[in-house]
Scaffold this motif. Sequence first.
Motif, PDB file in Angstrom:
ATOM      1  N   ARG A 264      43.946  30.484  33.954  1.00  0.00           N
ATOM      2  CA  ARG A 264      44.103  29.095  34.267  1.00  0.00           C
ATOM      3  C   ARG A 264      43.532  28.823  35.414  1.00  0.00           C
ATOM      4  N   GLU A 265      43.121  27.484  35.727  1.00  0.00           N
ATOM      5  CA  GLU A 265      42.542  26.975  37.261  1.00  0.00           C
ATOM      6  C   GLU A 265      43.664  27.386  38.208  1.00  0.00           C
ATOM      7  N   GLY A 266      43.068  27.935  39.076  1.00  0.00           N
ATOM      8  CA  GLY A 266      43.694  28.391  40.237  1.00  0.00           C
ATOM      9  C   GLY A 266      44.407  29.750  40.394  1.00  0.00           C
ATOM     10  N   GLN A 267      44.506  30.526  39.183  1.00  0.00           N
ATOM     11  CA  GLN A 267      45.104  31.629  39.169  1.00  0.00           C
ATOM     12  C   GLN A 267      44.269  32.684  40.012  1.00  0.00           C
ATOM     13  N   VAL A 268      44.905  33.780  40.380  1.00  0.00           N
ATOM     14  CA  VAL A 268      44.062  34.795  41.024  1.00  0.00           C
ATOM     15  C   VAL A 268      44.432  36.245  40.721  1.00  0.00           C
ATOM     16  N   MET A 269      43.712  37.072  41.047  1.00  0.00           N
ATOM     17  CA  MET A 269      43.713  38.525  41.005  1.00  0.00           C
ATOM     18  C   MET A 269      43.570  39.134  42.688  1.00  0.00           C
ATOM     19  N   LYS A 270      44.727  39.263  43.005  1.00  0.00           N
ATOM     20  CA  LYS A 270      44.647  39.628  44.616  1.00  0.00           C
ATOM     21  C   LYS A 270      43.616  40.660  44.734  1.00  0.00           C
ATOM     22  N   GLU A 271      43.420  41.031  46.109  1.00  0.00           N
ATOM     23  CA  GLU A 271      42.431  42.232  46.513  1.00  0.00           C
ATOM     24  C   GLU A 271      42.768  43.265  45.857  1.00  0.00           C
ATOM     25  N   HIS A 272      41.865  44.196  45.288  1.00  0.00           N
ATOM     26  CA  HIS A 272      42.355  45.492  44.658  1.00  0.00           C
ATOM     27  C   HIS A 272      40.934  46.270  44.539  1.00  0.00           C
ATOM     28  N   LYS A 273      40.980  47.632  43.961  1.00  0.00           N
ATOM     29  CA  LYS A 273      39.826  48.166  43.791  1.00  0.00           C
ATOM     30  C   LYS A 273      40.248  49.549  43.040  1.00  0.00           C
ATOM     31  N   THR A 274      39.192  49.890  42.279  1.00  0.00           N
ATOM     32  CA  THR A 274      39.174  51.099  41.488  1.00  0.00           C
ATOM     33  C   THR A 274      38.425  52.053  41.778  1.00  0.00           C
ATOM     34  N   SER A 275      38.590  53.355  41.316  1.00  0.00           N
ATOM     35  CA  SER A 275      37.726  54.427  41.658  1.00  0.00           C
ATOM     36  C   SER A 275      36.491  54.762  41.090  1.00  0.00           C
ATOM     37  N   PHE A 276      36.263  53.819  39.751  1.00  0.00           N
ATOM     38  CA  PHE A 276      35.172  53.889  39.171  1.00  0.00           C
ATOM     39  C   PHE A 276      34.263  52.667  38.925  1.00  0.00           C
ATOM     40  N   PRO A 277      33.395  52.712  38.770  1.00  0.00           N
ATOM     41  CA  PRO A 277      32.293  51.433  38.664  1.00  0.00           C
ATOM     42  C   PRO A 277      32.777  50.317  37.685  1.00  0.00           C
ATOM     43  N   ILE A 278      32.536  49.389  37.818  1.00  0.00           N
ATOM     44  CA  ILE A 278      33.265  48.216  36.866  1.00  0.00           C
ATOM     45  C   ILE A 278      31.980  47.143  36.664  1.00  0.00           C
ATOM     46  N   VAL A 279      31.555  46.548  35.571  1.00  0.00           N
ATOM     47  CA  VAL A 279      31.070  45.136  35.308  1.00  0.00           C
ATOM     48  C   VAL A 279      31.780  44.129  34.998  1.00  0.00           C
ATOM     49  N   VAL A 280      31.628  42.980  35.745  1.00  0.00           N
ATOM     50  CA  VAL A 280      32.339  41.581  35.541  1.00  0.00           C
ATOM     51  C   VAL A 280      31.569  40.603  35.061  1.00  0.00           C
ATOM     52  N   GLU A 281      31.735  39.932  33.934  1.00  0.00           N
ATOM     53  CA  GLU A 281      30.828  39.011  33.204  1.00  0.00           C
ATOM     54  C   GLU A 281      31.782  37.826  33.318  1.00  0.00           C
ATOM     55  N   ILE A 282      31.282  36.485  33.867  1.00  0.00           N
ATOM     56  CA  ILE A 282      31.988  35.379  33.583  1.00  0.00           C
ATOM     57  C   ILE A 282      31.466  34.922  32.245  1.00  0.00           C
TER      58      ILE A 282
ATOM     59  N   LYS B 261      29.648  30.666  34.314  1.00  0.00           N
ATOM     60  CA  LYS B 261      29.162  31.172  32.958  1.00  0.00           C
ATOM     61  C   LYS B 261      28.013  31.737  33.067  1.00  0.00           C
ATOM     62  N   GLY B 262      28.277  32.864  32.530  1.00  0.00           N
ATOM     63  CA  GLY B 262      26.735  33.547  32.514  1.00  0.00           C
ATOM     64  C   GLY B 262      26.556  34.531  33.319  1.00  0.00           C
ATOM     65  N   ASP B 263      27.033  34.628  34.484  1.00  0.00           N
ATOM     66  CA  ASP B 263      26.816  35.628  35.640  1.00  0.00           C
ATOM     67  C   ASP B 263      27.303  36.994  35.455  1.00  0.00           C
ATOM     68  N   LEU B 264      26.922  37.802  35.867  1.00  0.00           N
ATOM     69  CA  LEU B 264      27.260  39.451  36.090  1.00  0.00           C
ATOM     70  C   LEU B 264      27.423  39.835  37.430  1.00  0.00           C
ATOM     71  N   VAL B 265      28.338  40.725  37.383  1.00  0.00           N
ATOM     72  CA  VAL B 265      28.365  41.538  38.630  1.00  0.00           C
ATOM     73  C   VAL B 265      28.572  42.901  38.384  1.00  0.00           C
ATOM     74  N   ALA B 266      28.242  43.841  39.163  1.00  0.00           N
ATOM     75  CA  ALA B 266      28.430  45.019  38.957  1.00  0.00           C
ATOM     76  C   ALA B 266      28.994  45.546  40.625  1.00  0.00           C
ATOM     77  N   LEU B 267      30.124  46.444  40.399  1.00  0.00           N
ATOM     78  CA  LEU B 267      30.421  47.205  41.594  1.00  0.00           C
ATOM     79  C   LEU B 267      30.744  48.558  41.555  1.00  0.00           C
ATOM     80  N   GLU B 268      30.500  49.325  42.283  1.00  0.00           N
ATOM     81  CA  GLU B 268      30.642  50.767  42.527  1.00  0.00           C
ATOM     82  C   GLU B 268      32.160  51.137  42.612  1.00  0.00           C
ATOM     83  N   GLY B 269      32.873  51.965  42.339  1.00  0.00           N
ATOM     84  CA  GLY B 269      34.150  52.442  42.803  1.00  0.00           C
ATOM     85  C   GLY B 269      34.479  52.376  44.183  1.00  0.00           C
ATOM     86  N   GLY B 270      35.756  51.955  44.378  1.00  0.00           N
ATOM     87  CA  GLY B 270      36.172  51.812  46.050  1.00  0.00           C
ATOM     88  C   GLY B 270      35.853  50.705  46.527  1.00  0.00           C
ATOM     89  N   VAL B 271      35.295  49.622  45.924  1.00  0.00           N
ATOM     90  CA  VAL B 271      34.811  48.462  46.502  1.00  0.00           C
ATOM     91  C   VAL B 271      35.649  47.363  46.396  1.00  0.00           C
TER      92      VAL B 271
END
Length: 114
Positions: free
Chosen positions: A36-54, A72-82
């Motif tokens: 919902r508008e305004g909701q957050v996921m606080k700073e975190h990280k994973t040991s593995f790569p991820i891909v996030v799509e809006i 909408k339509g944007d993608l971001v890829a992160l390596e683990g540990g970021v």
Amino acid sequence: MKTASLIKDLQYNDTKPAIQVLIDTEACKEIRITFREGQVMKEHKTSFPIVVEIFEGAIDFGVNGTICHLKKGDLVALEGGVPHDLKALETSTVRLSLNKADSTKRVEDVARNS
């Protein structure tokens, strides 16, 4: 074959993002996160790569102190540990692609503790 939908049976929580596993295969996990508008996921990280799509909406995606405005339509890829965080600028649906070795419970815990 496994199928899922990013738009059917959307569920939202009042105070935190909602997490739903859509597909779990031998290679990866596909997770839907609804905000919902305004909701957050606080700073975190994973040991593995991820891909996030809006898939729908708009998110401020923070990485190492830099905020990327994703829509909408944007993608971001992160390596683990970021370290990264998310804030919904409007009601949004996010698709998260996880490595099979990563834990769905970890994602649920981040949402619950945000």
